[in-house]
Design a protein around this motif. Structure first.
Motif, PDB file in Angstrom:
ATOM      1  N   ASP A 116       0.825  -1.208   0.000  1.00  0.00           N
ATOM      2  CA  ASP A 116       0.000   0.000   0.000  1.00  0.00           C
ATOM      3  C   ASP A 116       0.861   1.261   0.000  1.00  0.00           C
ATOM      4  OD1 ASP A 116      -2.600  -1.198  -0.076  1.00  0.00           O
ATOM      5  OD2 ASP A 116      -2.281  -1.821   1.991  1.00  0.00           O
ATOM      6  N   GLU A 117       1.959   1.247   0.728  1.00  0.00           N
ATOM      7  CA  GLU A 117       2.869   2.399   0.720  1.00  0.00           C
ATOM      8  C   GLU A 117       3.473   2.607  -0.670  1.00  0.00           C
ATOM      9  OE1 GLU A 117       4.680   2.464   5.222  1.00  0.00           O
ATOM     10  OE2 GLU A 117       5.310   0.844   3.899  1.00  0.00           O
ATOM     11  N   ILE A 118       3.845   1.507  -1.309  1.00  0.00           N
ATOM     12  CA  ILE A 118       4.406   1.589  -2.665  1.00  0.00           C
ATOM     13  C   ILE A 118       3.364   2.151  -3.629  1.00  0.00           C
ATOM     14  CG2 ILE A 118       5.241   0.218  -4.627  1.00  0.00           C
ATOM     15  CD1 ILE A 118       6.519  -1.679  -2.487  1.00  0.00           C
ATOM     16  N   ARG A 119       2.146   1.648  -3.544  1.00  0.00           N
ATOM     17  CA  ARG A 119       1.088   2.133  -4.434  1.00  0.00           C
ATOM     18  C   ARG A 119       0.805   3.612  -4.200  1.00  0.00           C
ATOM     19  NH1 ARG A 119      -2.819  -3.216  -3.916  1.00  0.00           N
ATOM     20  NH2 ARG A 119      -1.698  -4.457  -5.470  1.00  0.00           N
ATOM     21  N   ARG A 120       0.778   4.037  -2.935  1.00  0.00           N
ATOM     22  CA  ARG A 120       0.533   5.453  -2.639  1.00  0.00           C
ATOM     23  C   ARG A 120       1.649   6.332  -3.211  1.00  0.00           C
ATOM     24  NH1 ARG A 120      -1.646   3.318   2.294  1.00  0.00           N
ATOM     25  NH2 ARG A 120       0.325   3.575   3.383  1.00  0.00           N
ATOM     26  N   SER A 121       2.867   5.877  -3.082  1.00  0.00           N
ATOM     27  CA  SER A 121       4.003   6.627  -3.623  1.00  0.00           C
ATOM     28  C   SER A 121       3.906   6.748  -5.147  1.00  0.00           C
ATOM     29  CB  SER A 121       5.303   5.922  -3.220  1.00  0.00           C
ATOM     30  OG  SER A 121       6.407   6.562  -3.769  1.00  0.00           O
ATOM     31  N   ASN A 122       3.521   5.666  -5.805  1.00  0.00           N
ATOM     32  CA  ASN A 122       3.384   5.697  -7.262  1.00  0.00           C
ATOM     33  C   ASN A 122       2.180   6.523  -7.709  1.00  0.00           C
ATOM     34  OD1 ASN A 122       5.713   4.290  -7.910  1.00  0.00           O
ATOM     35  ND2 ASN A 122       4.715   2.315  -7.623  1.00  0.00           N
ATOM     36  N   MET A 123       1.139   6.557  -6.878  1.00  0.00           N
ATOM     37  CA  MET A 123       0.003   7.429  -7.196  1.00  0.00           C
ATOM     38  C   MET A 123       0.440   8.890  -7.135  1.00  0.00           C
ATOM     39  SD  MET A 123      -3.199   5.543  -5.317  1.00  0.00           S
ATOM     40  CE  MET A 123      -4.426   6.727  -5.886  1.00  0.00           C
ATOM     41  N   ASP A 147      -9.334   3.932   8.492  1.00  0.00           N
ATOM     42  CA  ASP A 147     -10.650   3.360   8.712  1.00  0.00           C
ATOM     43  C   ASP A 147     -11.214   3.932  10.009  1.00  0.00           C
ATOM     44  OD1 ASP A 147     -12.618   1.407   9.855  1.00  0.00           O
ATOM     45  OD2 ASP A 147     -12.185   0.353   7.979  1.00  0.00           O
ATOM     46  N   SER A 148     -12.431   4.432   9.970  1.00  0.00           N
ATOM     47  CA  SER A 148     -13.015   5.082  11.149  1.00  0.00           C
ATOM     48  C   SER A 148     -13.232   4.100  12.308  1.00  0.00           C
ATOM     49  CB  SER A 148     -14.338   5.756  10.786  1.00  0.00           C
ATOM     50  OG  SER A 148     -15.247   4.797  10.281  1.00  0.00           O
ATOM     51  N   LYS A 149     -13.399   2.819  12.004  1.00  0.00           N
ATOM     52  CA  LYS A 149     -13.642   1.823  13.053  1.00  0.00           C
ATOM     53  C   LYS A 149     -12.345   1.307  13.670  1.00  0.00           C
ATOM     54  CE  LYS A 149     -17.901   0.350  10.855  1.00  0.00           C
ATOM     55  NZ  LYS A 149     -18.499  -0.640   9.971  1.00  0.00           N
ATOM     56  N   THR A 150     -11.345   1.024  12.823  1.00  0.00           N
ATOM     57  CA  THR A 150     -10.114   0.399  13.321  1.00  0.00           C
ATOM     58  C   THR A 150      -8.979   1.396  13.535  1.00  0.00           C
ATOM     59  OG1 THR A 150      -9.230  -0.035  11.104  1.00  0.00           O
ATOM     60  CG2 THR A 150     -10.663  -1.729  12.080  1.00  0.00           C
ATOM     61  N   GLY A 151      -9.027   2.525  12.850  1.00  0.00           N
ATOM     62  CA  GLY A 151      -7.945   3.501  12.945  1.00  0.00           C
ATOM     63  C   GLY A 151      -6.744   3.156  12.071  1.00  0.00           C
ATOM     64  N   LYS A 152      -6.827   2.010  11.389  1.00  0.00           N
ATOM     65  CA  LYS A 152      -5.727   1.595  10.507  1.00  0.00           C
ATOM     66  C   LYS A 152      -5.937   2.191   9.119  1.00  0.00           C
ATOM     67  CE  LYS A 152      -4.881  -2.840  12.748  1.00  0.00           C
ATOM     68  NZ  LYS A 152      -4.845  -4.294  12.560  1.00  0.00           N
ATOM     69  N   ARG A 153      -4.824   2.422   8.440  1.00  0.00           N
ATOM     70  CA  ARG A 153      -4.920   2.927   7.072  1.00  0.00           C
ATOM     71  C   ARG A 153      -5.596   1.892   6.183  1.00  0.00           C
ATOM     72  NH1 ARG A 153      -1.701   7.370   5.522  1.00  0.00           N
ATOM     73  NH2 ARG A 153      -0.333   8.048   7.200  1.00  0.00           N
ATOM     74  N   LYS A 154      -6.463   2.375   5.323  1.00  0.00           N
ATOM     75  CA  LYS A 154      -7.150   1.484   4.393  1.00  0.00           C
ATOM     76  C   LYS A 154      -6.178   1.090   3.279  1.00  0.00           C
ATOM     77  CE  LYS A 154     -11.757   3.418   5.034  1.00  0.00           C
ATOM     78  NZ  LYS A 154     -12.865   4.101   4.372  1.00  0.00           N
ATOM     79  N   GLY A 155      -6.226  -0.157   2.891  1.00  0.00           N
ATOM     80  CA  GLY A 155      -5.417  -0.634   1.787  1.00  0.00           C
ATOM     81  C   GLY A 155      -6.167  -0.494   0.472  1.00  0.00           C
ATOM     82  N   MET A 156      -5.451  -0.743  -0.600  1.00  0.00           N
ATOM     83  CA  MET A 156      -6.061  -0.685  -1.931  1.00  0.00           C
ATOM     84  C   MET A 156      -6.149  -2.112  -2.475  1.00  0.00           C
ATOM     85  SD  MET A 156      -4.706   1.092  -5.437  1.00  0.00           S
ATOM     86  CE  MET A 156      -4.575   2.688  -4.715  1.00  0.00           C
TER      87      MET A 156
END
Length: 140
Positions: A6-13, A46-55
């Motif tokens: 997910d970090e790689i995808r965000r960087s490429n976005m 994510d509003s429920k878990t607080g974790k970053r959402k993946g793609m």
């Protein structure tokens, strides 16, 4: 430290955004709202878990298609600071490369095939020797 997918995808976005002039332009190319694009790009929590959402993989492939990129393009880490510095070419390697450069395409293909056959034969011979050694028929 290794990035997750997910970090790689965000960087490429972010790279795609830079190429087209920003998040709004990228969202328009993809066909989504700027806020949806930014949520993906920034990894909204994510509003429920607080974790970053993946793609999802399907979403990544869809983005690549919209931007004319090959499948898997978003999954390749292009962050230069994380790349390993290549080792320098030795003099022996340079001589070999110079010799190979002189060959025709057919000669290179034949050389490669011969080298692969030699490597396979050597690996088979080593495996046989190891088997004999394990049986105690060869000295330590």
């Amino acid at each position: 430290m290794m990035k997750d997918i997910d970090e790689i995808r965000r960087s490429n976005m972010a790279m795609l955004e830079d190429q087209v002039g920003g998040a709004t332009a990228a969202a328009k190319i993809y066909g989504c709202s700027q806020s949806q694009w930014s949520n993906w790009r920034l990894g909204a929590k994510d509003s429920k878990t607080g974790k970053r959402k993946g793609m999802r993989k399907e979403s990544a492939r869809s983005i690549e298609k919209a931007f004319g990129k090959p499948a898997g393009w978003l999954d390749i880490d292009r962050d230069v600071k994380d790349l390993v510095e290549p080792s320098p070419v030795t003099q022996e390697q340079r001589v070999i490369l110079d010799l190979v450069d002189r060959l025709t395409t057919t000669q290179r293909r034949d050389l490669l095939r011969n080298l692969e056959q030699q490597i396979q034969a050597n690996e088979e011979l080593l495996a046989e020797l190891e088997a004999v050694k394990r049986q105690g028929k060869l000295p330590g």
